[in-house]
Design a protein around this motif. Structure first.
Motif, PDB file in Angstrom:
ATOM      1  N   MET A 173       0.834  -1.203   0.000  1.00 51.92           N
ATOM      2  CA  MET A 173       0.000   0.000   0.000  1.00 51.92           C
ATOM      3  C   MET A 173       0.866   1.249   0.000  1.00 51.92           C
ATOM      4  N   THR A 174       0.300   2.344  -0.449  1.00 50.81           N
ATOM      5  CA  THR A 174       0.913   3.642  -0.235  1.00 50.81           C
ATOM      6  C   THR A 174       0.599   4.087   1.194  1.00 50.81           C
ATOM      7  N   LEU A 175       1.217   5.143   1.649  1.00 53.79           N
ATOM      8  CA  LEU A 175       0.943   5.648   2.998  1.00 53.79           C
ATOM      9  C   LEU A 175      -0.498   6.138   3.115  1.00 53.79           C
ATOM     10  N   GLU A 176      -1.123   6.431   1.979  1.00 51.47           N
ATOM     11  CA  GLU A 176      -2.524   6.871   1.980  1.00 51.47           C
ATOM     12  C   GLU A 176      -3.483   5.690   2.061  1.00 51.47           C
ATOM     13  N   GLY A 177      -2.936   4.468   2.013  1.00 53.69           N
ATOM     14  CA  GLY A 177      -3.765   3.278   2.142  1.00 53.69           C
ATOM     15  C   GLY A 177      -4.231   2.667   0.843  1.00 53.69           C
ATOM     16  N   LYS A 178      -3.745   3.157  -0.307  1.00 46.32           N
ATOM     17  CA  LYS A 178      -4.146   2.614  -1.593  1.00 46.32           C
ATOM     18  C   LYS A 178      -3.376   1.323  -1.879  1.00 46.32           C
ATOM     19  N   VAL A 179      -4.101   0.217  -2.037  1.00 48.27           N
ATOM     20  CA  VAL A 179      -3.468  -1.082  -2.291  1.00 48.27           C
ATOM     21  C   VAL A 179      -3.075  -1.159  -3.766  1.00 48.27           C
ATOM     22  N   PHE A 180      -1.793  -1.492  -4.026  1.00 45.93           N
ATOM     23  CA  PHE A 180      -1.324  -1.600  -5.405  1.00 45.93           C
ATOM     24  C   PHE A 180      -0.929  -3.025  -5.784  1.00 45.93           C
ATOM     25  N   ASP A 181      -0.756  -3.903  -4.797  1.00 48.61           N
ATOM     26  CA  ASP A 181      -0.374  -5.281  -5.092  1.00 48.61           C
ATOM     27  C   ASP A 181      -0.608  -6.125  -3.847  1.00 48.61           C
ATOM     28  N   GLN A 182      -1.004  -7.407  -4.036  1.00 48.18           N
ATOM     29  CA  GLN A 182      -1.215  -8.284  -2.893  1.00 48.18           C
ATOM     30  C   GLN A 182      -1.251  -9.736  -3.336  1.00 48.18           C
ATOM     31  N   SER A 183      -1.063 -10.627  -2.389  1.00 51.00           N
ATOM     32  CA  SER A 183      -1.073 -12.065  -2.681  1.00 51.00           C
ATOM     33  C   SER A 183      -2.416 -12.705  -2.345  1.00 51.00           C
ATOM     34  N   TYR A 184      -3.403 -11.882  -2.002  1.00 48.66           N
ATOM     35  CA  TYR A 184      -4.722 -12.384  -1.609  1.00 48.66           C
ATOM     36  C   TYR A 184      -5.735 -12.129  -2.716  1.00 48.66           C
ATOM     37  N   ASP A 185      -6.808 -12.957  -2.746  1.00 47.02           N
ATOM     38  CA  ASP A 185      -7.899 -12.677  -3.671  1.00 47.02           C
ATOM     39  C   ASP A 185      -8.897 -11.743  -2.993  1.00 47.02           C
ATOM     40  N   SER A 186     -10.010 -11.493  -3.641  1.00 48.77           N
ATOM     41  CA  SER A 186     -10.986 -10.528  -3.127  1.00 48.77           C
ATOM     42  C   SER A 186     -11.638 -10.973  -1.821  1.00 48.77           C
ATOM     43  N   THR A 187     -11.558 -12.262  -1.499  1.00 46.25           N
ATOM     44  CA  THR A 187     -12.140 -12.768  -0.248  1.00 46.25           C
ATOM     45  C   THR A 187     -11.120 -12.788   0.889  1.00 46.25           C
ATOM     46  N   GLY A 188      -9.879 -12.421   0.583  1.00 46.50           N
ATOM     47  CA  GLY A 188      -8.844 -12.451   1.606  1.00 46.50           C
ATOM     48  C   GLY A 188      -8.076 -13.757   1.672  1.00 46.50           C
ATOM     49  N   LYS A 189      -8.347 -14.655   0.719  1.00 40.37           N
ATOM     50  CA  LYS A 189      -7.665 -15.946   0.693  1.00 40.37           C
ATOM     51  C   LYS A 189      -6.298 -15.807   0.023  1.00 40.37           C
ATOM     52  N   SER A 190      -5.277 -16.447   0.617  1.00 45.07           N
ATOM     53  CA  SER A 190      -3.939 -16.433   0.033  1.00 45.07           C
ATOM     54  C   SER A 190      -3.941 -17.247  -1.256  1.00 45.07           C
ATOM     55  N   VAL A 191      -3.572 -16.604  -2.371  1.00 44.62           N
ATOM     56  CA  VAL A 191      -3.571 -17.298  -3.658  1.00 44.62           C
ATOM     57  C   VAL A 191      -2.222 -17.218  -4.376  1.00 44.62           C
ATOM     58  N   ASN A 192      -1.384 -16.270  -4.009  1.00 46.50           N
ATOM     59  CA  ASN A 192      -0.125 -16.108  -4.747  1.00 46.50           C
ATOM     60  C   ASN A 192       0.985 -15.561  -3.858  1.00 46.50           C
ATOM     61  N   PRO A 193       1.395 -16.308  -2.815  1.00 48.74           N
ATOM     62  CA  PRO A 193       2.490 -15.834  -1.961  1.00 48.74           C
ATOM     63  C   PRO A 193       3.769 -15.668  -2.766  1.00 48.74           C
ATOM     64  N   PHE A 194       4.616 -14.756  -2.330  1.00 48.29           N
ATOM     65  CA  PHE A 194       5.851 -14.435  -3.054  1.00 48.29           C
ATOM     66  C   PHE A 194       7.035 -15.125  -2.391  1.00 48.29           C
ATOM     67  N   SER A 195       7.875 -15.755  -3.218  1.00 49.81           N
ATOM     68  CA  SER A 195       9.042 -16.468  -2.698  1.00 49.81           C
ATOM     69  C   SER A 195      10.314 -15.922  -3.335  1.00 49.81           C
ATOM     70  N   PHE A 196      11.364 -15.826  -2.549  1.00 50.87           N
ATOM     71  CA  PHE A 196      12.671 -15.419  -3.060  1.00 50.87           C
ATOM     72  C   PHE A 196      13.738 -15.778  -2.031  1.00 50.87           C
ATOM     73  N   VAL A 197      15.000 -15.639  -2.432  1.00 51.99           N
ATOM     74  CA  VAL A 197      16.116 -15.949  -1.546  1.00 51.99           C
ATOM     75  C   VAL A 197      16.665 -14.658  -0.950  1.00 51.99           C
ATOM     76  N   ILE A 198      16.752 -14.593   0.372  1.00 53.30           N
ATOM     77  CA  ILE A 198      17.268 -13.410   1.053  1.00 53.30           C
ATOM     78  C   ILE A 198      18.724 -13.183   0.648  1.00 53.30           C
ATOM     79  N   GLY A 199      19.033 -11.952   0.256  1.00 51.92           N
ATOM     80  CA  GLY A 199      20.395 -11.619  -0.135  1.00 51.92           C
ATOM     81  C   GLY A 199      20.630 -11.683  -1.622  1.00 51.92           C
ATOM     82  N   GLU A 200      19.614 -12.112  -2.395  1.00 51.68           N
ATOM     83  CA  GLU A 200      19.730 -12.148  -3.837  1.00 51.68           C
ATOM     84  C   GLU A 200      18.633 -11.279  -4.444  1.00 51.68           C
ATOM     85  N   ARG A 201      18.886 -10.833  -5.668  1.00 53.19           N
ATOM     86  CA  ARG A 201      17.895  -9.982  -6.329  1.00 53.19           C
ATOM     87  C   ARG A 201      16.617 -10.777  -6.560  1.00 53.19           C
TER      88      ARG A 201
END
Length: 335
Positions: free
Chosen positions: A214-242
């Motif tokens: 979200m922005t500081l104004e509260g506008k959501v621009f990206d998320q891993s949840y669907d419209s019901t709040g269910k997790s559908v696309n969690p983000f994975s990556f390795v710490i310390g790498e791009r």
């Protein structure tokens, strides 16, 4: 996490002599363009690299960026450019100016998340000044690397001046909302709601995270949840790498598996002076709600990525067989 930006959202200033007298030609996609002839004589052909400068505008208002004075480079290739742009550039020569514009109404049909200032009935476009046409790919790459080095230098200067501004913005926000957060050495503020009880997030380990950006104004621009709040696309990556904006690993190392909290990320650890898409303007601090779902070895992450890549390749092959083989599987040689 990476957000694609529309080529058509870069805009241009219509200031050339005679520019307003020449009519625009409209393509099937809705893009309008005109070519203002210059004094050059190098034709632009498929496979050439165009050296140009671009200037941004919305209607008649200039939208300057720190990079306006730097030349940019673009290879005329159908794999890199929409067909309309290949056609337009191949119609121009060195020294020409290419002016394009597209109605905001048309852009909204493709991408409704435009900046607030973009109103129906208006135009967004851009103007290229073609400086040169390069046929030597090695020369083009060398010149492009020089420009990228200059852009990094500008980014560095902009970042240093922005650090104090962002830090005060975040401190004021946290104080106003009575949020207790830890400041990292780099400048991310971390609110730990639940530290977690599993393995610790650390450099070299992979993480899977549910998030809401979200922005500081509260506008959501990206998320891993669907419209019901269910997790559908969690983000994975390795710490310390791009793989994620710098503020993510900077803040996530304060959590264990199962941890929850918020990351308040200054713009220079997010999308910097360039912003991202219509929702994230340049120099915008961001807020991320985060839930650490899993912390696991890098080797497991790599295996998962390989398996996912193979699955995508198989799906593409199936689609190719369906479209190229009349819907019937093609027999392998020797069968």
């Amino acid at each position: 996490m990476n957000k694609n930006h529309l080529l058509a959202v870069i805009a241009i200033v219509l200031v050339a002599a005679g520019c307003s007298d020449q009519k625009f030609t409209k393509t099937k996609s809705g893009l309008e363009y005109k070519i203002i002839k210059g004094s050059g004589d190098k034709e632009i052909k498929y496979g050439n690299t165009v050296k140009f400068r671009a200037y941004s505008y919305y209607n008649d208002s200039l939208m300057p960026t720190p990079y306006d004075s730097l030349p940019q480079f673009m290879e005329i290739d159908s794999l890199r450019l929409p067909p309309d742009y290949v056609t337009i550039f191949k119609s121009a020569k060195s020294g020409d100016s290419i002016v394009t514009r597209i109605p905001v109404d048309t852009i909204m049909k493709m991408n409704p998340n435009l900046p607030d200032f973009a109103k129906k009935g208006s135009f967004i476009g851009y103007r290229f000044k073609v400086l040169d046409v390069l046929t030597d790919k090695a020369q083009a790459q060398t010149m492009q690397m020089e420009t990228m080095a200059s852009m990094r230098k500008i980014d560095s200067i902009q970042t240093e001046s922005q650090k104090g501004v962002d830090d005060k913005t975040l401190q004021d926000y946290l104080a106003k909302n009575n949020i207790n957060a830890i400041r990292t050495e780099k400048g991310t503020y971390v609110e730990i709601q639940e530290p977690g009880t599993g393995p610790k997030v650390d450099t070299g380990k992979a993480v899977s995270v549910d998030y809401r950006g979200m922005t500081l104004e509260g506008k959501v621009f990206d998320q891993s949840y669907d419209s019901t709040g269910k997790s559908v696309n969690p983000f994975s990556f390795v710490i310390g790498e791009r793989g994620a904006i710098d503020g993510w690993p900077d803040g996530l190392v304060y959590f264990h598996e199962g941890g929850k909290g918020r990351l308040f990320i200054p713009s220079y650890l997010a999308y910097g002076t360039r912003g991202a898409g219509g929702d994230i303007a340049p120099n915008t601090p961001l807020v991320f709600d985060v839930s650490v779902l899993d912390v696991f070895p890098r080797e497991e992450y790599e295996k998962n990525m390989e398996a996912r890549q193979k699955m995508m390749q198989q799906m593409q092959q199936m689609q190719q067989m369906q479209h190229g083989g009349g819907g019937q599987p093609q027999q392998a040689p020797g069968q």
